[in-house]
Design a protein around this motif. Structure first.
Motif, PDB file in Angstrom:
ATOM      1  N   UNK A   1      11.068 -22.365   9.020  1.00 38.83           N
ATOM      2  CA  UNK A   1       9.686 -21.926   8.882  1.00 38.83           C
ATOM      3  C   UNK A   1       9.424 -20.736   9.806  1.00 38.83           C
ATOM      4  N   UNK A   2       8.182 -20.275   9.819  1.00 36.07           N
ATOM      5  CA  UNK A   2       7.832 -19.094  10.628  1.00 36.07           C
ATOM      6  C   UNK A   2       8.153 -19.315  12.096  1.00 36.07           C
ATOM      7  N   UNK A   3       7.856 -20.520  12.594  1.00 38.62           N
ATOM      8  CA  UNK A   3       8.085 -20.819  13.997  1.00 38.62           C
ATOM      9  C   UNK A   3       9.557 -20.709  14.361  1.00 38.62           C
ATOM     10  N   UNK A   4      10.405 -21.247  13.501  1.00 40.10           N
ATOM     11  CA  UNK A   4      11.846 -21.193  13.754  1.00 40.10           C
ATOM     12  C   UNK A   4      12.345 -19.754  13.671  1.00 40.10           C
ATOM     13  N   UNK A   5      11.837 -19.002  12.704  1.00 40.47           N
ATOM     14  CA  UNK A   5      12.277 -17.608  12.560  1.00 40.47           C
ATOM     15  C   UNK A   5      11.900 -16.770  13.772  1.00 40.47           C
ATOM     16  N   UNK A   6      10.692 -16.982  14.307  1.00 38.33           N
ATOM     17  CA  UNK A   6      10.280 -16.251  15.505  1.00 38.33           C
ATOM     18  C   UNK A   6      11.166 -16.643  16.686  1.00 38.33           C
ATOM     19  N   UNK A   7      11.456 -17.932  16.793  1.00 37.71           N
ATOM     20  CA  UNK A   7      12.322 -18.420  17.865  1.00 37.71           C
ATOM     21  C   UNK A   7      13.696 -17.764  17.791  1.00 37.71           C
ATOM     22  N   UNK A   8      14.271 -17.726  16.589  1.00 34.60           N
ATOM     23  CA  UNK A   8      15.604 -17.147  16.419  1.00 34.60           C
ATOM     24  C   UNK A   8      15.586 -15.641  16.701  1.00 34.60           C
ATOM     25  N   UNK A   9      14.504 -14.972  16.288  1.00 31.79           N
ATOM     26  CA  UNK A   9      14.400 -13.539  16.569  1.00 31.79           C
ATOM     27  C   UNK A   9      14.340 -13.304  18.078  1.00 31.79           C
ATOM     28  N   UNK A  10      13.581 -14.150  18.778  1.00 33.79           N
ATOM     29  CA  UNK A  10      13.502 -14.027  20.231  1.00 33.79           C
ATOM     30  C   UNK A  10      14.841 -14.236  20.894  1.00 33.79           C
ATOM     31  N   UNK A  11      15.625 -15.180  20.372  1.00 33.33           N
ATOM     32  CA  UNK A  11      16.942 -15.446  20.943  1.00 33.33           C
ATOM     33  C   UNK A  11      17.869 -14.253  20.749  1.00 33.33           C
ATOM     34  N   UNK A  12      17.799 -13.622  19.571  1.00 27.89           N
ATOM     35  CA  UNK A  12      18.614 -12.435  19.305  1.00 27.89           C
ATOM     36  C   UNK A  12      18.253 -11.314  20.279  1.00 27.89           C
ATOM     37  N   UNK A  13      16.959 -11.070  20.444  1.00 28.98           N
ATOM     38  CA  UNK A  13      16.514 -10.009  21.348  1.00 28.98           C
ATOM     39  C   UNK A  13      16.936 -10.300  22.790  1.00 28.98           C
ATOM     40  N   UNK A  14      16.815 -11.566  23.184  1.00 32.19           N
ATOM     41  CA  UNK A  14      17.213 -11.972  24.539  1.00 32.19           C
ATOM     42  C   UNK A  14      18.680 -11.630  24.789  1.00 32.19           C
ATOM     43  N   UNK A  15      19.528 -11.940  23.822  1.00 34.24           N
ATOM     44  CA  UNK A  15      20.960 -11.676  23.982  1.00 34.24           C
ATOM     45  C   UNK A  15      21.229 -10.188  24.098  1.00 34.24           C
ATOM     46  N   UNK A  16      20.576  -9.383  23.249  1.00 34.51           N
ATOM     47  CA  UNK A  16      20.775  -7.934  23.321  1.00 34.51           C
ATOM     48  C   UNK A  16      20.302  -7.385  24.672  1.00 34.51           C
ATOM     49  N   UNK A  17      19.123  -7.819  25.091  1.00 31.30           N
ATOM     50  CA  UNK A  17      18.545  -7.293  26.326  1.00 31.30           C
ATOM     51  C   UNK A  17      19.342  -7.690  27.558  1.00 31.30           C
ATOM     52  N   UNK A  18      19.803  -8.935  27.598  1.00 37.77           N
ATOM     53  CA  UNK A  18      20.475  -9.421  28.793  1.00 37.77           C
ATOM     54  C   UNK A  18      21.911  -8.917  28.877  1.00 37.77           C
ATOM     55  N   UNK A  19      22.436  -8.445  27.727  1.00 38.73           N
ATOM     56  CA  UNK A  19      23.820  -7.982  27.702  1.00 38.73           C
ATOM     57  C   UNK A  19      23.923  -6.462  27.757  1.00 38.73           C
ATOM     58  N   UNK A  20      22.792  -5.775  27.615  1.00 34.86           N
ATOM     59  CA  UNK A  20      22.822  -4.315  27.586  1.00 34.86           C
ATOM     60  C   UNK A  20      23.270  -3.706  28.906  1.00 34.86           C
ATOM     61  N   UNK A  21      23.883  -2.547  28.815  1.00 35.16           N
ATOM     62  CA  UNK A  21      24.395  -1.877  30.017  1.00 35.16           C
ATOM     63  C   UNK A  21      23.247  -1.419  30.913  1.00 35.16           C
ATOM     64  N   UNK A  22      22.221  -0.814  30.327  1.00 35.06           N
ATOM     65  CA  UNK A  22      21.043  -0.364  31.090  1.00 35.06           C
ATOM     66  C   UNK A  22      19.845  -1.201  30.653  1.00 35.06           C
TER      67      UNK A  22
END
Length: 401
Positions: free
Chosen positions: A114-135
């Motif tokens: 549902x929408x709630x799960x999709x937002x959660x998964x999108x947040x997790x994707x962004x978290x991984x990109x942000x925390x792994x980025x070089x800068x």
């Protein structure tokens, strides 16, 4: 202010749901690793990817996830109540300590996206990109004399979303950030403001990579049921909601207890690094997502013997070269790499894009998207995959058994 209080109460409920999703996903991966999830035959019918209720209760007690069978039963019932687990025929909404067959909804495709799960998964994707980025924009910053680790100005997050193609316009970036706040993924550092495209500081309030303890689910649920106000996040050192507040200091070690490649995913997240315990995927995951006490050591190697790069490339070596194309989904790719020159596949999520593409344990990774990686360590290889395109072309060397 009253509106923010109402939003905060809703956020706490959603955060608990998110916590259940992550813990459930980490449990699912651990049960797969322990071979408790498998095909079972009952009354002339085969039920794929399911488990015996009684066996999982045994496992929870023996692995100290629950002090006794009664608590283990309550934990599994909690997962049923949150649509993480169900009876294979949906005939029993009550989890019973008997030889009945149950299944994770992730394993049979009935998980409610549902929408709630999709937002959660999108947040997790962004978290991984942000925390792994070089800068990374996640840095130590001050607001009103208080320092917050891994925080970011709201306007800077929207800039990052636009620069990385995550949203097509600034307006949609603002809408996404507001949704992340309303669903308990991010929050203002002092909980006083909604999300604005400004210099106000925000943080992720869920550490997707922390290994969960299942017993936490019951204690938080009981607090909600009794109307007891939960402890402030900074007073709960083991809480997955890691709003860090302290005086300005160097380093961010307190935020992450394990490295990106030491996770298995997450979940809400199936795979939280390439994945999920020990993962290496970016689009999560798990699947990270990951579970249990904090992990501070590397998992035992699955290799039968150590192999050098020279041995891999020598003529007549007992290896088969394969080219595999892995199309990552919203949660990542679903495999773990370990080792140093050469790296090898330590684990594969059985229901992941990696498994579907033919990635297998003990394969050595030679190239990623046409680039030789034989002489890289697993951390560098992980960053290379996680910061690259969603589609990953792997050239691997597979041992001839």
């Amino acid at each position: 202010m009253e509106r923010m209080g109402s939003i905060h109460r809703k956020v706490m409920v959603r955060q608990h749901k998110a916590e259940v999703m992550i813990a459930g996903e980490q449990l699912r991966l651990r049960l797969h690793d322990g071979k408790l999830i498998k095909d079972h035959r009952y009354h002339l019918r085969t039920y794929p990817n399911c488990f015996v209720a009684q066996e999982v209760i045994d496992w929870l007690v023996s692995h100290k996830e629950a002090p006794n069978r009664q608590v283990a039963l309550q934990l599994m019932q909690h997962l049923i109540d949150h649509d993480i687990v169900h009876h294979v025929c949906d005939k029993s909404p009550i989890y019973k300590d008997v030889k009945l067959l149950y299944r994770f909804r992730k394993d049979d495709g009935t998980f409610p996206f549902n929408t709630e799960v999709k937002v959660f998964m999108r947040g997790q994707v962004l978290y991984e990109h942000l925390i792994s980025g070089r800068d990374s924009i996640l840095q130590l910053r001050e607001e009103k004399g208080v320092a917050y680790q891994r925080s970011f100005p709201g306007c800077q997050l929207i800039d990052w979303l636009l620069q990385n193609g995550e949203v097509p316009s600034r307006r949609q970036g603002l809408e996404l950030c507001k949704a992340l706040l309303e669903h308990g993924i991010i929050q203002h550092v002092s909980l006083k403001h909604h999300f604005f495209d400004s210099g106000l500081l925000y943080q992720f309030c869920i550490n997707f990579r922390r290994r969960r303890r299942l017993s936490e689910l019951l204690s938080e649920s009981e607090q909600d049921a009794e109307g007891v106000a939960p402890q402030r996040q900074e007073e709960r050192p083991e809480s997955p909601f890691v709003l860090r507040k302290n005086t300005p200091t160097e380093g961010n070690a307190s935020f992450m207890s394990i490295q990106p490649s030491d996770l298995k995913v997450a979940s809400g997240a199936r795979r939280s690094s390439l994945t999920n315990q020990q993962v290496t995927s970016s689009y999560s995951h798990s699947n990270s997502l990951c579970s249990g006490p904090v992990v501070r050591c590397n998992p035992k190697s699955v290799l039968r013997k150590n192999v050098t790069c020279e041995e891999l490339l020598s003529p007549g070596a007992p290896f088969i070269r394969r080219v595999l194309t892995v199309l990552g989904d919203a949660l990542g790719w679903g495999f773990v790499v370990r080792g140093r020159s050469p790296c090898y596949v330590q684990a594969v999520d059985p229901n992941s894009p990696a498994a579907a593409a033919g990635v297998k344990v003990r394969q050595f990774v030679c190239q990623v998207n046409g680039r030789s990686v034989l002489h890289l360590d697993y951390r560098t290889l992980t960053k290379l995959v996680m910061t690259g395109p969603r589609t990953v072309v792997l050239e691997v060397m597979e041992p001839i058994d």
